[in-house]
Design a protein around this motif. Sequence first.
Motif, short mmCIF file in Angstrom:
data_model
loop_
_atom_site.label_atom_id
_atom_site.label_comp_id
_atom_site.label_asym_id
_atom_site.label_seq_id
_atom_site.Cartn_x
_atom_site.Cartn_y
_atom_site.Cartn_z
N GLU A 136 0.85 -1.21 0.00
CA GLU A 136 0.00 0.00 0.00
C GLU A 136 0.88 1.26 0.00
OE1 GLU A 136 -3.75 0.83 1.42
OE2 GLU A 136 -3.06 2.74 0.60
N SER A 194 -6.57 -2.17 -6.09
CA SER A 194 -7.04 -1.57 -4.83
C SER A 194 -6.27 -2.15 -3.66
CB SER A 194 -8.54 -1.84 -4.64
OG SER A 194 -8.76 -3.21 -4.41
N THR A 195 -6.22 -1.36 -2.59
CA THR A 195 -5.54 -1.80 -1.36
C THR A 195 -6.39 -1.38 -0.17
OG1 THR A 195 -4.31 0.26 -1.33
CG2 THR A 195 -3.17 -1.64 -2.25
N HIS A 196 -6.23 -2.10 0.91
CA HIS A 196 -6.91 -1.72 2.16
C HIS A 196 -6.02 -2.15 3.32
CE1 HIS A 196 -9.85 -1.33 5.33
NE2 HIS A 196 -9.60 -2.58 5.69
N GLY A 198 -5.74 -1.97 7.83
CA GLY A 198 -6.46 -1.62 9.04
C GLY A 198 -5.76 -2.19 10.28
N ALA A 248 -11.49 -7.56 5.38
CA ALA A 248 -10.48 -6.92 4.51
C ALA A 248 -10.67 -7.34 3.05
CB ALA A 248 -9.07 -7.28 4.99
N LYS A 251 -13.45 -5.31 1.63
CA LYS A 251 -13.12 -3.89 1.44
C LYS A 251 -12.31 -3.70 0.14
CE LYS A 251 -14.33 -1.75 5.49
NZ LYS A 251 -14.10 -2.46 6.73
N ALA A 252 -11.31 -4.53 -0.09
CA ALA A 252 -10.47 -4.36 -1.30
C ALA A 252 -11.29 -4.68 -2.55
CB ALA A 252 -9.23 -5.23 -1.23
N LYS A 255 -13.64 -1.70 -3.22
CA LYS A 255 -12.87 -0.57 -3.77
C LYS A 255 -12.53 -0.79 -5.24
CE LYS A 255 -10.05 1.36 -0.11
NZ LYS A 255 -8.69 1.46 0.42
N ALA A 336 -4.74 -6.51 6.11
CA ALA A 336 -4.57 -5.77 4.85
C ALA A 336 -5.00 -6.66 3.69
CB ALA A 336 -3.12 -5.36 4.67
N SER A 337 -5.39 -6.01 2.60
CA SER A 337 -5.79 -6.75 1.40
C SER A 337 -5.42 -5.93 0.17
CB SER A 337 -7.30 -7.02 1.43
OG SER A 337 -7.99 -5.80 1.67
N THR A 338 -5.16 -6.64 -0.91
CA THR A 338 -4.76 -6.01 -2.17
C THR A 338 -5.39 -6.79 -3.32
OG1 THR A 338 -2.61 -5.44 -1.21
CG2 THR A 338 -2.76 -5.37 -3.61
#
Length: 342
Positions: A136, A194-196, A198, A248, A251-252, A255, A336-338
């Motif tokens: 990220e 996309s990335t997230h 937290g 996560a 969310k990614a 996005k 985290a996620s991508t």
Amino acid sequence: MKSQPRSSPPSVKRPGRSVSIVGTGSYLPERVLTNEDLSALVDTTDEWITTRTGIKTRRIAAKDEHTSDMAARAALAAMEQANVTAEEIDLILLATASPDMVFPATACFVQTKIGAKNAACLDVSAACAGFLFAVEIAQQFITSHTYNTVMVIGAEKLSSITNWTDRNTCVLFGDGAGVAILQHRSTATHGVISTHIGSNGDYNDILWMPGGGCRTPITAENAHQHLQTIHMSGKDVYKQAVTSMLDASKKALDKAGLTIEDIACVIPHQANVRIIEAIADRLKIPLDRFFINVDRYGNTSAAAVAIALDEANRSGRLKQGDFILMVVFGGGLTWASTVIEW
Ligand code: COA
């Protein structure tokens, strides 16, 4: 459950500037530690470890092989694949929970080992989630036009912070390193979509290394208490890992404008096969959509997804145009996620 991702091209929300993964690399130390080997050290069995975790073997670094050595080996492999020279690297981000020393950053040791003299270097501390936190950060630097080429490393010598008398933890972890080189290429359409990231510090004590920092320095009096090793409340971590990684992932995907049906391969944190099975079940996708190597390497923390990405890449598992979801979880708590297009 469908075993293949949706074939029609979805409407993807791409970032303003392309950020491609132009090369990956990994390094695993030679020594293999089996479950049988561990049963000679602590009161455990191959059957217990296999049924609870899916882990059969893990790699252990040599005494004089440090986190930066493994990282540098993986880095050189990634540079070769990416056709990127050491001078081109603008930034080295190294995620680890087992740095060579508190300072300088392990990334600085890697810089010298690979000759990346133009790079700024820093370590990222987000435990097992660190590699995707670093992805990220890399993406932010590239999309903001600050840098063009960023080396992202996940590297760990967890054997150096493992309590080898604690059967609750010593069966879980291993050593290794993985690298991805992220670069802006003007002609590329694929890359990070996309990335997230937290965190939740309220649960900091369910997975931590309580000693060795300024709060509890290691002294002659407490040296026998194993404070400078991984401490974990397994059941609490398990529950948090499943819920955080599911959230996560969503969310990614949101996005990116994608759904789980669009994903050809999920590369999850490699902590435990049961956690991966629980996530597959709740996402309602078959387990064969996941890339899994925890059986061979155990949990290598920040290195785990990086190593898995390289293995998936080099084995031909990732096809051009595939949407890939990477999702991780770690101490902190952190997650985290991508989503990337390959
Ligand atoms: N061998 C044999 N027995 C063991 C053992 C081992 N290596 N480790 C623990 N045990 C024992 C415990 O002492 C406990 O015994 P007790 O009930 O007599 O006190 C018992 O096994 C616990 O068993 P169980 O409740 O079935 O454990 P579990 O299903 O919760 O599995 C973990 C334990 C650690 C595998 C599981 O909680 C887990 O995967 N947690 C997440 C860990 C993780 O992924 N951490 C990193 C995240 S980044």
